[in-house]
Design a protein around this motif. Sequence first.
Motif, PDB file in Angstrom:
ATOM      1  N   PRO A   1       0.804  -1.224   0.000  1.00  0.00           N
ATOM      2  CA  PRO A   1       0.000   0.000   0.000  1.00  0.00           C
ATOM      3  C   PRO A   1       0.840   1.278   0.000  1.00  0.00           C
ATOM      4  O   PRO A   1       0.431   2.303  -0.548  1.00  0.00           O
ATOM      5  N   ALA A   2       2.012   1.235   0.596  1.00  0.00           N
ATOM      6  CA  ALA A   2       2.851   2.432   0.651  1.00  0.00           C
ATOM      7  C   ALA A   2       3.666   2.611  -0.626  1.00  0.00           C
ATOM      8  O   ALA A   2       4.318   3.639  -0.803  1.00  0.00           O
ATOM      9  N   GLY A   3       3.641   1.641  -1.489  1.00  0.00           N
ATOM     10  CA  GLY A   3       4.392   1.745  -2.741  1.00  0.00           C
ATOM     11  C   GLY A   3       5.887   1.609  -2.558  1.00  0.00           C
ATOM     12  O   GLY A   3       6.672   1.943  -3.441  1.00  0.00           O
ATOM     13  N   GLU A   4       6.290   1.115  -1.399  1.00  0.00           N
ATOM     14  CA  GLU A   4       7.722   1.007  -1.122  1.00  0.00           C
ATOM     15  C   GLU A   4       8.310  -0.306  -1.616  1.00  0.00           C
ATOM     16  O   GLU A   4       9.512  -0.404  -1.828  1.00  0.00           O
ATOM     17  N   SER A   5       7.484  -1.298  -1.718  1.00  0.00           N
ATOM     18  CA  SER A   5       8.004  -2.605  -2.092  1.00  0.00           C
ATOM     19  C   SER A   5       6.919  -3.391  -2.815  1.00  0.00           C
ATOM     20  O   SER A   5       5.790  -2.928  -2.953  1.00  0.00           O
ATOM     21  N   TYR A   6       7.312  -4.542  -3.257  1.00  0.00           N
ATOM     22  CA  TYR A   6       6.358  -5.440  -3.893  1.00  0.00           C
ATOM     23  C   TYR A   6       6.250  -6.706  -3.064  1.00  0.00           C
ATOM     24  O   TYR A   6       7.198  -7.098  -2.398  1.00  0.00           O
ATOM     25  N   VAL A   7       5.089  -7.300  -3.110  1.00  0.00           N
ATOM     26  CA  VAL A   7       4.862  -8.537  -2.377  1.00  0.00           C
ATOM     27  C   VAL A   7       4.594  -9.647  -3.392  1.00  0.00           C
ATOM     28  O   VAL A   7       3.767  -9.478  -4.292  1.00  0.00           O
ATOM     29  N   ILE A   8       5.322 -10.739  -3.232  1.00  0.00           N
ATOM     30  CA  ILE A   8       5.147 -11.876  -4.133  1.00  0.00           C
ATOM     31  C   ILE A   8       4.612 -13.039  -3.304  1.00  0.00           C
ATOM     32  O   ILE A   8       5.172 -13.381  -2.263  1.00  0.00           O
ATOM     33  N   ARG A   9       3.536 -13.597  -3.750  1.00  0.00           N
ATOM     34  CA  ARG A   9       2.991 -14.743  -3.026  1.00  0.00           C
ATOM     35  C   ARG A   9       2.479 -15.770  -4.013  1.00  0.00           C
ATOM     36  O   ARG A   9       2.172 -15.452  -5.165  1.00  0.00           O
ATOM     37  N   GLY A  10       2.402 -16.985  -3.544  1.00  0.00           N
ATOM     38  CA  GLY A  10       1.943 -18.056  -4.417  1.00  0.00           C
ATOM     39  C   GLY A  10       1.191 -19.095  -3.628  1.00  0.00           C
ATOM     40  O   GLY A  10       1.421 -19.274  -2.430  1.00  0.00           O
ATOM     41  N   ASP A  11       0.258 -19.739  -4.290  1.00  0.00           N
ATOM     42  CA  ASP A  11      -0.464 -20.800  -3.609  1.00  0.00           C
ATOM     43  C   ASP A  11      -1.053 -21.795  -4.598  1.00  0.00           C
ATOM     44  O   ASP A  11      -1.053 -21.570  -5.809  1.00  0.00           O
TER      45      ASP A  11
END
Lengths: 126, 160
Positions: free
Chosen positions: B97-107
């Motif tokens: 939400p802060a645009g500082e990083s990216y989140v990678i997830r998988g399932d």
Amino acid sequence: MGTRRFVFRRGSATNQALTPRQKIDTVARPGSAGGLSVTDELKGVDKAQRIDVDRLKAPLRYFPDDISAGGEAGHGVIAPANVTGDVDQAALDQWASCRQSQQDQTHPLTQLVIDAIVERDVRNKT
Amino acid sequence: MSATALFYDAPPRTYGLDRLDMRGDNETGNDWSDLRDMVQGELARLDIPVRAGLRSVETQTGWNRGGGANLFAYRTYDAPNSGIDPVVVGVTILSDPAGESYVIRGDIAGETIGDIVFEVPAKAVVGWDQVARAARDVSQDLAARPNHVLDALRDSSRKA
């Protein structure tokens, strides 16, 4: 206007899961229009997509069930609407007919649903 | 009265510049296409072992973006005529939400019933190289789990 309304679409955010099924979701039932089924609450589901109904762009619209006509409380559908505000059955059928052919090209109505998602892969914490 | 302005040669600031690559639409469409192809390539390694365990399985690939996701690339496995919910193996890349990083997830999860069969812990990263590396790691983790897919496709309690 009223408060923002969020609904949940159960399952993964694949193009197929966010597109109505032919002859199943396209058929109206008592108190419930044909369309992409959504619920107000996340019950007994591990994963769902949280959708802001106000972010749905035309021609899509949220149609809550009519409980007095046999619909289910907290249930509704997302479907294309015609100029009179009713479900556009031809557009709904066309949308559903593309459910299995969206590998590299998302159907425009499916993309409108995706764009209205405000939280992907919501987990049921209960 | 007179004022004298003093100027100093400040060293160029480099801290955080890698984040510039990740903000806005600085990435080209080709970058995301390449990332999508890489994820799909890794997930495709599931096909042979899954098909070996369930010959009738049907596979479909797909991707989309929007609704907070920069990319969702997935592979769906379906046991036709079984009534059992198809299984989606997917990798999602989102901006925080802060645009500082990216989140990678998988399932690995049910396509329409939404049951989670297996989940890779989410990774938060900064910088395009880290995004690509994390997406590859998550994809490889998922690709190493054909038995999760097979078990789910044989589980009659997962009827859609």
